[in-house]
Write an enzyme that holds these catalytic residues in place. Structure first.
Site: not given
Ligand code: LER
Ligand code: MN
Length: 271
Positions: A153, A159, A186, A218, A247
């Site tokens: 990812e 991050e 993501d 988010r 997520e």
């Molecule tokens: C954290 O922001 C994320 O997207 C997770 O999937 C990463 O481990």
């Molecule tokens: Mn993620």
């Protein structure tokens, strides 16, 4: 055809993080099924902390699949990183992820490498990327015995400083000796880093193996400003057949978050 999926965290220490259901696997699976999800994505504290028989039973009881297991607790709880300057730490990170692959594989599920990729700083960027490629080759090959890809990812700049975009993710995968690593795209991270989310997904093409389905802030898909119509079109164009996995923050609470997600999923992704 894409499939719907929702996250369940079994790690109390990450409370406040982007997971829809929390702590109780059986209850999370019951809710997921009731709301119409196809699968769950599980975030375990460690491979050994998971009661495999319980996972199997609650999946069977609810007619659900498990799409993937996260490995991020290796970073959050143990500060393990595939790109640490310390060889012992890197080896520990690999061992942790290998354990998650061995947990996930018999379920036909992938392991996800997100925060365990770490960041460069203590070592320079070429060295960190070399460590990362070496680990992905090893772990991707390890996952192949289960007939599932390893998921890698790209994350936003907040991050990681290694790979932030789909294009850089594709370049990383193309430099591997294994073909058994796919990208996890993501939408939250992409909204920060990409100029055009749909174009980025198209450029990811066959490398896209999993999608974290979430909005710009988010919150659950439908609670931010991402336009999902072009994203759905792009995923159709690349013939994406994997999961859209929520997520997302449990906003305003887990059940409402799951409901909003499945409503948005049905609006844009079920024809
Ligand atoms: C954290 O922001 C994320 O997207 C997770 O999937 C990463 O481990
Ligand atoms: Mn993620």
């Amino acid at each position: 055809m894409v499939r719907s999926c929702v996250t369940i965290s079994l790690v109390p220490e990450v409370r406040g993080g982007p997971f829809v259901f929390w702590d109780d696997l059986a209850e999370g699976c019951r809710q997921a099924k009731q709301l119409g999800f196809d699968a769950v994505e599980i975030f375990p504290p460690s491979p050994s902390a998971v009661d495999v028989a319980l996972v199997r039973r609650v999946l069977e009881d609810n007619g659900l699949s498990v799409a993937a297991f996260g490995t991020g607790a290796g970073w959050v709880l143990q500060r393990l990183s595939l790109t640490s300057a310390e060889a012992g730490n890197r080896a520990g990170a690999r061992q942790f992820i290998r354990g998650v692959i061995d947990l996930a594989g018999p379920f036909g599920a992938s392991a996800i490498i997100g925060s365990m990729q770490g960041r460069f700083g203590e070592v320079d960027k070429p060295t960190a990327l070399e460590y990362l490629r070496d680990a992905l080759n090893d772990l991707g090959q390890h996952a192949a015995q289960y007939g599932v890809p390893l998921l890698y990812e790209p994350l936003s700049r907040y991050e990681t400083n290694l790979v932030n975009t789909v294009a850089d993710g594709v370049a990383l995968l193309q430099a591997l000796s294994t073909r058994n690593v796919k990208l996890l795209t993501d939408l939250f991270h992409m909204n920060i880093e990409e100029a055009d989310l749909a174009a980025a997904l198209r450029s990811g093409g066959e490398h896209v193996g999993h999608v974290h389905f979430v909005d710009s802030n988010r919150r659950p898909a439908g609670c931010g400003h991402i336009d999902f119509a072009p994203i759905a079109a792009a995923l159709r164009d690349i013939d994406y057949r994997g999961y859209l996995s929520a997520e997302a923050l449990p906003y305003p609470n887990p059940i409402e978050a799951a409901k909003t997600t499945i409503t948005t999923y049905r609006k844009y992704f079920v024809l």
